[in-house]
Design an enzyme around this catalytic site. Structure first.
Site, PDB file in Angstrom:
ATOM      1  N   LYS A 102      55.575 -22.748  60.025  1.00 50.34           N
ATOM      2  CA  LYS A 102      54.240 -22.358  60.203  1.00 50.34           C
ATOM      3  C   LYS A 102      53.837 -21.465  58.858  1.00 50.34           C
ATOM      4  CE  LYS A 102      52.538 -24.512  63.764  1.00 50.34           C
ATOM      5  NZ  LYS A 102      53.144 -24.464  64.680  1.00 50.34           N
TER       6      LYS A 102
ATOM      7  N   GLU B 257      43.369 -19.620  64.738  1.00 52.06           N
ATOM      8  CA  GLU B 257      43.760 -20.272  66.193  1.00 52.06           C
ATOM      9  C   GLU B 257      45.076 -20.311  66.350  1.00 52.06           C
ATOM     10  OE1 GLU B 257      43.430 -22.213  63.703  1.00 52.06           O
ATOM     11  OE2 GLU B 257      45.370 -23.607  64.163  1.00 52.06           O
TER      12      GLU B 257
ATOM     13  N   SER C  13      61.865 -27.863  63.309  1.00 51.64           N
ATOM     14  CA  SER C  13      60.662 -27.300  62.962  1.00 51.64           C
ATOM     15  C   SER C  13      60.577 -25.463  63.150  1.00 51.64           C
ATOM     16  CB  SER C  13      59.551 -27.609  63.476  1.00 51.64           C
ATOM     17  OG  SER C  13      59.521 -28.067  64.867  1.00 51.64           O
TER      18      SER C  13
HETATM   19  C1  LIG Z   1      53.319 -25.438  65.653  1.00 48.62           C
HETATM   20  C2  LIG Z   1      54.597 -26.118  66.044  1.00 48.62           C
HETATM   21  C3  LIG Z   1      54.976 -27.636  65.762  1.00 48.62           C
HETATM   22  C4  LIG Z   1      53.696 -28.585  65.789  1.00 48.62           C
HETATM   23  O1  LIG Z   1      52.747 -28.455  64.842  1.00 48.62           O
HETATM   24  P1  LIG Z   1      52.901 -29.483  63.615  1.00 48.62           P
HETATM   25  O2  LIG Z   1      51.726 -29.173  62.854  1.00 48.62           O
HETATM   26  O3  LIG Z   1      52.730 -30.828  64.259  1.00 48.62           O
HETATM   27  O4  LIG Z   1      53.930 -29.244  62.844  1.00 48.62           O
HETATM   28  C5  LIG Z   1      56.100 -27.911  66.071  1.00 48.62           C
HETATM   29  N1  LIG Z   1      57.184 -27.389  65.725  1.00 48.62           N
HETATM   30  C6  LIG Z   1      57.137 -25.812  66.021  1.00 48.62           C
HETATM   31  C7  LIG Z   1      58.250 -25.119  66.027  1.00 48.62           C
HETATM   32  C8  LIG Z   1      55.796 -25.426  65.818  1.00 48.62           C
HETATM   33  O5  LIG Z   1      55.706 -23.943  65.783  1.00 48.62           O
END
Ligand SMILES: *Cc1c(COP(=O)(O)O)cnc(C)c1O
Length: 395
Positions: A90, A112, A378
């Site tokens: 993010k 948000e 992620s």
């Molecule tokens: C917010 C988040 C997601 C989901 O959001 P995307 O916009 O689909 O990437 C996935 N993994 C993590 C660790 C997140 O914080």
């Protein structure tokens, strides 16, 4: 060949666009006319890239997970977004958009957040750049993600608990849009995923595209070729997936496999599997697939993972799935939890529960032994320890 890039009106095929209240028209128009020029500007790129390098810690490693590779019969590389400052992908987007806001002369930042990862990333960058920061968060999420709320407050942000609707991400987004409508001249709205009105989905995809840009270089070094056989990621709104596939979309030899949250199961009435179950509608300024009832009422989504718990889906992902460019698998809570414990045991990596949904798709695949698979990890699992401990104690 199919066209996957956004068109000038903000559409990916039949999905996307900018369905906004008139009061925001000038703001969105200004953003639409400047975002590409600004993010391609060499002075912006220099500032952005130096922060990504020295502040975030990029490039994030591309790690060959040997024991997982053995288990799934392929060469599995993990793109380690979990090692970024603030613990997920993010921050790549937050830095980019707040630099852009500063160039547009905005002084007040709103955002948000669901689980709080986007809120923490935004509050972090606002501290760094000395900007006022207000984060809207559903009251339910405020209560279940206390640590992230405390981090945002320590970073100097104001966290506003939202008490409408289900008191989760959808409601927080509505409230952020309402704030933006009341303060259109000085306020910039940092959206955390590839959702919202054009140009947000395309802008966020560009700002996350550093992920696949790095993957190409790292694969060339490790495998002698820039493209893998598969790229895999989880999809909430779709930003980590968009970044992971960005520089591979027009190469049909690279197969795209994405995971959405099936919650308790596709037929259970408790899921967030928008691509499997959603129907066309408009949410938060964008025409896309939405979880909705027969008469068009938005249905509350459910997933064990707060970051995937959204009733819509980024329009680019609706289009990629519809055209068959991506394959989208539905991964249940239980499958994701099992995958989280497996990678912890085999590789010593505790993943975010969102990322565990991408890992949960591995068991559904049939790879060839020399297939090169790149999976986006992620985020890290710190924020999910309570969920993991509860599961641990039950077993
Ligand atoms: C917010 C988040 C997601 C989901 O959001 P995307 O916009 O689909 O990437 C996935 N993994 C993590 C660790 C997140 O914080």
């Amino acid at each position: 060949m199919e066209k996957f890039a956004v068109d000038k009106n903000g559409f990916y095929g039949e999905f996307g666009g900018a369905y906004i209240p008139e009061i925001l028209y000038d703001n969105v128009e200004a953003l639409k006319n400047s975002y590409l020029e600004v993010i391609k500007d060499p002075t912006f790129q220099e500032e952005y890239n130096s922060l990504l390098r020295d502040y975030v810690g990029r490039p994030s490693p591309l790690y060959l997970a040997k024991r997982m590779s053995e288990k799934y019969g392929c060469k599995l590389y993990l793109k380690r977004e979990d090692l970024n400052h603030t613990g997920s992908h993010k921050i790549n987007n937050a830095i980019g958009q707040i630099l852009l806001a500063r160039r547009m002369g905005k002084t007040r930042i709103i955002a948000e957040t669901g689980a709080g990862q986007h809120g923490v990333a935004t509050a972090t960058v606002c501290a760094l750049m000395n900007m006022q920061c207000i984060v809207y968060m559903g009251k339910t999420d405020v209560e279940r993600q206390k640590l992230n709320v405390q981090k945002m407050e320590m970073l100097g942000a104001t966290v506003v608990p939202v008490t409408s609707g289900n008191m989760t991400l959808k409601d927080a987004t509505n409230e952020a849009i309402r704030d933006w409508c009341s303060n259109p001249s000085d306020t910039y709205y940092v959206i955390g995923s590839t959702v919202g009105p054009h140009p947000y989905p395309d802008m966020v995809a560009h700002l996350q595209s550093v992920i696949s840009e790095e993957i190409r270089k790292q694969l060339l070094e490790k495998e002698g070729r820039e493209t893998p056989d598969y790229v895999m990621a989880c999809v909430g709104g779709g930003s980590n997936a968009a970044g992971t596939i960005f520089h591979f979309i027009d190469e049909p030899d690279v197969k795209i496999v994405l995971s959405e949250a099936a919650g308790k199961g596709l037929d259970s009435g408790l899921s967030a599997a928008t691509i499997h179950l959603g129907k066309l509608g408009i949410i938060h300024g964008s025409k896309t697939l939405i979880m909705q009832s027969e008469d068009g009422q938005i249905e509350e989504p459910y997933s064990i993972s707060a970051g995937l718990d959204y009733p819509g889906i980024g329009p680019m992902h609706a289009h990629l799935a519809k055209t068959g460019r991506s394959q989208v698998l539905a991964v249940t809570d239980d499958e994701a939890m099992a995958a989280a414990f497996e990678i912890t045991k085999l590789e010593g990596i505790i993943p975010a529960i969102e990322s565990a949904h991408a890992l949960g798709a591995l068991a559904k695949m049939k790879f060839k032994k020399d297939d090169v698979v790149v999976l986006c990890l992620s985020g890290r699992g710190d924020k999910d320890m309570e969920t993991y401990i509860a599961a641990f104690e039950n077993n």
